[in-house]
Each structure stands twice: as structure tokens, then as C-alpha cells.
Design a protein around this motif. Structure first.
Motif, short mmCIF file in Angstrom:
data_model
loop_
_atom_site.label_atom_id
_atom_site.label_comp_id
_atom_site.label_asym_id
_atom_site.label_seq_id
_atom_site.Cartn_x
_atom_site.Cartn_y
_atom_site.Cartn_z
N LYS A 143 -38.83 161.74 32.36
CA LYS A 143 -40.02 161.68 33.21
C LYS A 143 -40.99 162.83 32.96
CE LYS A 143 -37.70 159.22 36.97
NZ LYS A 143 -37.35 159.22 38.42
N ASN A 144 -40.66 163.71 32.01
CA ASN A 144 -41.50 164.88 31.74
C ASN A 144 -41.78 165.67 33.02
OD1 ASN A 144 -41.54 164.00 29.12
ND2 ASN A 144 -43.74 163.67 29.01
N THR A 145 -40.76 165.84 33.81
CA THR A 145 -40.92 166.47 35.12
C THR A 145 -39.83 167.50 35.38
OG1 THR A 145 -41.97 164.46 36.00
CG2 THR A 145 -41.14 166.05 37.60
N MET A 146 -40.23 168.60 35.97
CA MET A 146 -39.31 169.64 36.42
C MET A 146 -39.32 169.68 37.94
SD MET A 146 -39.42 173.76 35.69
CE MET A 146 -41.12 173.93 36.18
N TYR A 147 -38.21 170.09 38.52
CA TYR A 147 -38.09 170.11 39.98
C TYR A 147 -37.59 171.48 40.45
CZ TYR A 147 -38.11 165.09 39.14
OH TYR A 147 -38.44 163.82 38.72
N LEU A 148 -37.91 171.77 41.70
CA LEU A 148 -37.33 172.93 42.37
C LEU A 148 -36.91 172.48 43.77
CD1 LEU A 148 -36.69 175.98 42.10
CD2 LEU A 148 -38.83 176.40 43.34
N GLN A 149 -35.62 172.33 43.96
CA GLN A 149 -35.09 172.00 45.28
C GLN A 149 -34.91 173.30 46.05
OE1 GLN A 149 -34.39 168.93 46.72
NE2 GLN A 149 -34.05 170.15 48.57
N MET A 150 -35.57 173.40 47.19
CA MET A 150 -35.54 174.62 47.99
C MET A 150 -34.89 174.30 49.33
SD MET A 150 -39.31 176.16 47.13
CE MET A 150 -40.16 174.89 48.06
N ASN A 151 -33.75 174.91 49.58
CA ASN A 151 -33.02 174.72 50.83
C ASN A 151 -32.99 176.01 51.63
OD1 ASN A 151 -32.39 172.06 49.98
ND2 ASN A 151 -30.54 172.77 48.94
N SER A 152 -32.70 175.88 52.89
CA SER A 152 -32.59 177.05 53.78
C SER A 152 -33.80 177.97 53.63
CB SER A 152 -31.30 177.83 53.48
OG SER A 152 -30.17 177.00 53.63
N LEU A 153 -34.96 177.38 53.71
CA LEU A 153 -36.19 178.15 53.49
C LEU A 153 -36.37 179.22 54.55
CD1 LEU A 153 -38.45 175.24 52.32
CD2 LEU A 153 -38.10 177.37 51.06
N VAL B 155 -43.40 173.91 56.52
CA VAL B 155 -42.09 173.58 57.07
C VAL B 155 -41.62 174.72 57.96
CG1 VAL B 155 -41.42 172.12 55.12
CG2 VAL B 155 -40.86 174.57 55.11
N GLN B 156 -40.55 174.47 58.69
CA GLN B 156 -39.96 175.50 59.54
C GLN B 156 -38.81 176.18 58.80
OE1 GLN B 156 -38.89 173.48 63.21
NE2 GLN B 156 -40.90 173.95 64.09
N ALA B 157 -38.49 177.37 59.24
CA ALA B 157 -37.36 178.10 58.66
C ALA B 157 -36.10 177.25 58.76
CB ALA B 157 -37.17 179.42 59.38
N GLY B 158 -35.34 177.21 57.65
CA GLY B 158 -34.13 176.42 57.59
C GLY B 158 -34.32 175.04 56.98
N ASP B 159 -35.57 174.60 56.87
CA ASP B 159 -35.86 173.29 56.29
C ASP B 159 -35.75 173.33 54.77
OD1 ASP B 159 -38.47 172.19 58.62
OD2 ASP B 159 -36.27 172.25 58.78
N SER B 160 -35.94 172.16 54.17
CA SER B 160 -35.89 172.01 52.72
C SER B 160 -37.18 171.38 52.20
CB SER B 160 -34.70 171.12 52.31
OG SER B 160 -33.47 171.69 52.67
N LEU B 161 -37.48 171.67 50.95
CA LEU B 161 -38.59 171.05 50.24
C LEU B 161 -38.18 170.86 48.79
CD1 LEU B 161 -41.93 172.89 51.24
CD2 LEU B 161 -41.39 170.48 51.62
N ARG B 162 -38.75 169.86 48.15
CA ARG B 162 -38.56 169.70 46.71
C ARG B 162 -39.92 169.70 46.03
NH1 ARG B 162 -35.94 164.93 42.93
NH2 ARG B 162 -37.88 163.88 43.51
#
Length: 121
Positions: A76-86, A12-19
Motif C-alpha cells: 500500500k506504500n504506507t507507513m503507520y504509527l500506532q500510538m497507545n496510552s497517549l 484525544v484525551q490522555a490514555g487514548d490511542s491514535l493511528r
């Protein structure tokens, strides 16, 4: 046998988000403290964030506080990491960990194989 599988990484580019997601199988997910760590090239694996079981408490490294958010879905036996302003300095392989506590890698028993996150400037 407990297995952790990360997904959601990418370029991704700087400023984007990923989960990122971490699917856990073979254990009692709802009873695990969980965490995310990351390892950049040439550096040691470092703590990113953690989330407790039961009464939920979260903890973040100062470098991601206010930009990243950790969550879990026990159904759902799932953990998440929301990453913003990368930022480019967030580039690393991200690992999920389970059954443990604290901010040290030695503090967790189960680990995933990692997912690559690359942030371009």
C-alpha cells in the motif's frame, strides 16, 4: 517527485490511542528506510521511531518505547504509527520522513507536511 502525506491526527484525551498513516507516492517505497518525527510548540523536531526496508528493524525513542509501534505496508506504500496510552507531552505535529537513516532530521531526504496530535489531560 516523491510525496509523503500524513493523516490520522486529532484531539484525544490522555490514555487514548491514535493511528497515524503516511502515504508515499512517486518513489520506490519498498526500498526506503522510513521514520516518524514530531515537533512540539517551541521545541526542535525530534525523532520518534524508524523502520528499515528489507529485513525489518525498528527503533524507538525512549519516550515512546512500549507505547508506540511503527509498521509499514509495502503493498500500500504506507507507513503507520500506532500510538497507545497517549500523554499530554505527546502533543506535537507529527511528520513522516523517507530515504535516510538515523535519528537526526538531516538524515532524511523526503518529508511530509505533518499532522497535528493534541492530547488533553
Amino acid at each position: 517527485q516523491v510525496q509523503l502525506v500524513e493523516s490520522g491526527g486529532g484531539l484525544v484525551q490522555a490514555g487514548d490511542s491514535l493511528r497515524l498513516s503516511c502515504a508515499v507516492s512517486g518513489g520506490t517505497f519498498r526500498l526506503y528506510n522510513l521514520a516518524w518525527f514530531r515537533q512540539a510548540p517551541g521545541k526542535e523536531r525530534e525523532f520518534v521511531a524508524s523502520i528499515t526496508w528489507g529485513t525489518i528493524r525498528t527503533s524507538y525513542d525512549d519516550s515512546v518505547e512500549g507505547r508506540f509501534s511503527i509498521a509499514r505496508d509495502n503493498a500500500k506504500n504506507t507507513m503507520y504509527l500506532q500510538m497507545n496510552s497517549l500523554k499530554p507531552e505527546d502533543t506535537a505535529v507529527y511528520y513522516c520522513a523517507a530515504q535516510g537513516s538515523g535519528t537526526l532530521t538531516d538524515g532524511y531526504y523526503y518529508w511530509g507536511q505533518g499532522t497535528q496530535v493534541t492530547v488533553s489531560s
